[in-house]
Design a protein around this motif. Structure first.
Motif, PDB file in Angstrom:
ATOM      1  N   ASP A 280       0.835  -1.212   0.000  1.00 60.28           N
ATOM      2  CA  ASP A 280       0.000   0.000   0.000  1.00 60.28           C
ATOM      3  C   ASP A 280       0.868   1.259   0.000  1.00 60.28           C
ATOM      4  O   ASP A 280       0.563   2.234  -0.709  1.00 60.28           O
ATOM      5  CB  ASP A 280      -0.930   0.012   1.214  1.00 60.28           C
ATOM      6  CG  ASP A 280      -2.056  -1.006   1.089  1.00 60.28           C
ATOM      7  OD1 ASP A 280      -2.286  -1.493  -0.036  1.00 60.28           O
ATOM      8  OD2 ASP A 280      -2.694  -1.311   2.119  1.00 60.28           O
ATOM      9  N   ALA A 283       2.458   1.588  -3.418  1.00 54.76           N
ATOM     10  CA  ALA A 283       1.481   2.020  -4.428  1.00 54.76           C
ATOM     11  C   ALA A 283       1.216   3.519  -4.352  1.00 54.76           C
ATOM     12  O   ALA A 283       0.955   4.161  -5.381  1.00 54.76           O
ATOM     13  CB  ALA A 283       0.175   1.241  -4.253  1.00 54.76           C
ATOM     14  N   SER A 284       1.273   4.065  -3.143  1.00 53.87           N
ATOM     15  CA  SER A 284       1.025   5.502  -2.985  1.00 53.87           C
ATOM     16  C   SER A 284       2.313   6.315  -2.999  1.00 53.87           C
ATOM     17  O   SER A 284       2.294   7.533  -2.780  1.00 53.87           O
ATOM     18  CB  SER A 284       0.276   5.766  -1.674  1.00 53.87           C
ATOM     19  OG  SER A 284       1.053   5.344  -0.569  1.00 53.87           O
ATOM     20  N   ASN A 285       3.428   5.616  -3.248  1.00 56.38           N
ATOM     21  CA  ASN A 285       4.741   6.268  -3.304  1.00 56.38           C
ATOM     22  C   ASN A 285       5.002   7.102  -2.046  1.00 56.38           C
ATOM     23  O   ASN A 285       5.401   8.268  -2.106  1.00 56.38           O
ATOM     24  CB  ASN A 285       4.853   7.158  -4.554  1.00 56.38           C
ATOM     25  CG  ASN A 285       6.296   7.586  -4.817  1.00 56.38           C
ATOM     26  OD1 ASN A 285       7.234   6.875  -4.443  1.00 56.38           O
ATOM     27  ND2 ASN A 285       6.474   8.739  -5.451  1.00 56.38           N
ATOM     28  N   SER A 286       4.753   6.462  -0.889  1.00 58.53           N
ATOM     29  CA  SER A 286       4.947   7.161   0.381  1.00 58.53           C
ATOM     30  C   SER A 286       5.594   6.218   1.391  1.00 58.53           C
ATOM     31  O   SER A 286       5.676   5.010   1.163  1.00 58.53           O
ATOM     32  CB  SER A 286       3.603   7.651   0.925  1.00 58.53           C
ATOM     33  OG  SER A 286       2.745   6.549   1.190  1.00 58.53           O
TER      34      SER A 286
END
Length: 311
Positions: A280, A283-286
């Motif tokens: 997750d 996917a959110s590049n965080s």
């Protein structure tokens, strides 16, 4: 004659670095891991007890002889996802290192070797599996009786072939298979072969009493407590910068939230919860954050216990 590839799954030779890493990754069950290595080492090579007895008591104790007469059989019992199979498949590494063995081979009985219920098939397959393991350790001792190699025969989901003969609906072929298993266990004990037999089961109460009585030790696995869940998360989330307070809160959220209810298993944490958290974040590049951790923990659905309903 059934081929070895049909009898066994992934055969592993220890020492093995990959197995060592898997064994180390099993956190939260350290007390079982430590005791299992000691117990298994003694069962495979009882000579270490004779050496201990001579050193500390100056003679071979009758108590040591009593220990040596046990079958080299260990049962790992408990709920799904509590680490039984992972431990059984990796514990050979520390055992081999503890005994100084150049080779200790794991033979996991293949699910396909359970037979199809044909007359005589189960008995034949069990006999062939034990005979192959027996042949692999025929030259295990040198001319001074010292062990040069050993083996572990792993039977996962053991209740499928070692179920109690007391069951009225039990098929005669299954009864014959249990009888063959008992005879094979006894023959290994009688001949003092350096072979450890490990049975894994979700239903220890379903094992035939004669097999349960032969077990040198039954290790019971439970779902992790809040403290153990916190320990697992702390280890696996190291380096994320997430604080201890947030991890402790997540550990509580991953426990049972109602009555009756159940918390996350070890495999839930290692194979589902944390990987999903990582994916997750990717996917959110965080980064993985405390907020994401707590949100994921709050909505996580643990694997249900064996034999319970989804409802």
């Amino acid at each position: 004659m059934t081929s070895n590839s049909d009898l066994f799954g992934n055969v592993i030779e220890y020492p093995d670095n990959a197995a060592s890493e898997r064994f180390s990754a099993l956190v939260g069950i350290d007390h079982i891991k430590e005791r299992l290595v000691i117990e298994a080492s003694v069962l495979i090579n009882p000579q270490v007890l004779e050496e201990w007895s001579a050193e500390h008591h100056g003679l071979s104790l009758d108590a040591v002889r009593a220990v040596k007469q046990r079958a080299a059989l260990i049962v790992l019992a408990g709920d799904v996802g509590t680490g039984k199979t992972e431990l059984a498949e990796s514990v050979g590494d520390p055992i081999a290192r503890s005994l100084g063995l150049p080779v200790l081979t794991l033979y996991p009985l293949s699910l396909s070797a359970r037979g199809r219920g044909l007359v005589g098939e189960m008995t034949t397959l069990i006999t062939q599996a034990f005979e192959h393991v027996r042949s692999s350790v025929q030259t295990a001792r040198d001319d001074k009786g010292r062990i040069r190699n050993a083996a572990i025969l792993l039977i996962d989901e053991a209740d499928a072939i070692a179920q109690s003969r007391e069951l009225s609906q039990m098929h005669h072929e299954d009864r014959a298979g249990v009888n063959a298993l008992i005879r094979a266990i006894d023959s290994f004990r009688r001949d003092q072969l350096p072979v450890l037999i490990v049975l894994c089961t979700n239903r220890s109460d379903a094992l035939d009493p004669a097999i349960a009585r032969r077990a040198a030790h039954v290790f019971t696995f439970a779902r992790p407590t809040a403290e153990q869940r916190e320990h697992v998360l702390s280890k696996i989330l190291a380096g994320t910068g997430i604080g201890a307070e947030a991890i402790a809160k997540a550990a509580l959220l991953l426990g049972p939230q109602d009555e009756p209810g159940w918390g996350a298993t070890y495999s839930d944490l290692r194979q589902r919860f944390v990987p999903d958290l990582v994916i997750d974040a990717y996917a959110s590049n965080s980064a993985i954050t405390e907020t994401a951790l707590l949100k994921a923990a709050e909505s996580f659905v643990a694997t249900r216990p064996f034999g319970t309903s989804d409802v």
